[in-house]
Structure formats: structure tokens, C-alpha cells
Design a protein around this motif. Structure first.
Motif, PDB file in Angstrom:
ATOM      1  N   UNK A  45      45.153 -20.298 -27.140  1.00  0.00           N
ATOM      2  CA  UNK A  45      45.031 -19.008 -27.926  1.00  0.00           C
ATOM      3  C   UNK A  45      46.360 -18.598 -28.318  1.00  0.00           C
ATOM      4  N   UNK A  46      46.315 -17.769 -29.500  1.00  0.00           N
ATOM      5  CA  UNK A  46      47.253 -17.436 -30.172  1.00  0.00           C
ATOM      6  C   UNK A  46      47.949 -16.235 -29.803  1.00  0.00           C
ATOM      7  N   UNK A  47      49.007 -15.944 -29.370  1.00  0.00           N
ATOM      8  CA  UNK A  47      49.419 -14.620 -29.200  1.00  0.00           C
ATOM      9  C   UNK A  47      50.177 -13.927 -30.610  1.00  0.00           C
ATOM     10  N   UNK A  48      49.171 -13.042 -31.036  1.00  0.00           N
ATOM     11  CA  UNK A  48      49.880 -12.746 -32.388  1.00  0.00           C
ATOM     12  C   UNK A  48      51.069 -11.997 -32.477  1.00  0.00           C
ATOM     13  N   UNK A  49      51.233 -11.112 -31.142  1.00  0.00           N
ATOM     14  CA  UNK A  49      52.360 -10.207 -31.131  1.00  0.00           C
ATOM     15  C   UNK A  49      53.513 -10.940 -31.229  1.00  0.00           C
ATOM     16  N   UNK A  50      53.756 -12.321 -30.295  1.00  0.00           N
ATOM     17  CA  UNK A  50      54.755 -13.119 -30.494  1.00  0.00           C
ATOM     18  C   UNK A  50      54.773 -14.195 -31.272  1.00  0.00           C
ATOM     19  N   UNK A  51      53.745 -14.498 -31.977  1.00  0.00           N
ATOM     20  CA  UNK A  51      53.750 -15.564 -32.956  1.00  0.00           C
ATOM     21  C   UNK A  51      53.621 -16.932 -32.051  1.00  0.00           C
ATOM     22  N   UNK A  52      53.083 -16.933 -30.916  1.00  0.00           N
ATOM     23  CA  UNK A  52      53.088 -18.075 -30.188  1.00  0.00           C
ATOM     24  C   UNK A  52      51.652 -18.581 -29.888  1.00  0.00           C
ATOM     25  N   UNK A  53      51.510 -19.943 -30.000  1.00  0.00           N
ATOM     26  CA  UNK A  53      50.325 -20.665 -29.276  1.00  0.00           C
ATOM     27  C   UNK A  53      50.509 -20.679 -27.789  1.00  0.00           C
TER      28      UNK A  53
END
Length: 86
Positions: free
Chosen positions: A69-77
Motif C-alpha cells: 500500500x502507499x502511505x500518502x502522508x509519508x510518501x512511502x510504499x
């Protein structure tokens, strides 16, 4: 209403893709035929879905980026170790 909102959000933010391939199911058909009598004795209807689910799980383990999943807030996969087909 909440489910519809979440589905709409997912459609807008998550990448969706489709994939089509041909698979030789000869061995699976033979295995199902072999296991079917025992399954019927146990009052179980043995369909092809469990075989497909097992194959999907194995491929997700081999290609973990597809189980992420993409953690949009932290810009991490975020790669998930557990596989949940539910």
C-alpha cells in the motif's frame, strides 16, 4: 454510505490494473478429480477457487510489491508480510 465513500476514495487514489493470461489447468483438473471423493465424504464441495487462491498467495509472496500500500502522508510504499485475500 460510508462504504461507498471509501470505495470512491480507493478508486481515485489506488492504482487499478487488470491482467489476463492463459493457464494450463490440466494438473489442477486431475488433482481436483482425485480429491473430490474425499471432499464429498467430508460434505465439502471442492471448487477450483481454493486452487486459484493458493496460486495467487504464492505469487504475492514471490512479488511483494503487488501486496503493498502507499502511505500518502509519508510518501512511502509499505510492503505487507501477511496476505489477506478477504
Amino acid at each position: 454510505r460510508k462504504i461507498a465513500q471509501h470505495l470512491a476514495h480507493a478508486k481515485q487514489t489506488a492504482p487499478h490494473f487488470g491482467y489476463v493470461d492463459e493457464v494450463d489447468m490440466t494438473a489442477i483438473v486431475a488433482l481436483r478429480k482425485q480429491l473430490k471423493p474425499q471432499a464429498e465424504q467430508d460434505s465439502v464441495k471442492l471448487h477450483y477457487l481454493p486452487f486459484v487462491m493458493m496460486a495467487v498467495c504464492r505469487r504475492l509472496k514471490a512479488h511483494p510489491i503487488l501486496n503493498s500500500t502507499l502511505d500518502e502522508a509519508n510518501g512511502q510504499i509499505i510492503l505487507h508480510h501477511d496476505i489477506n485475500l478477504g
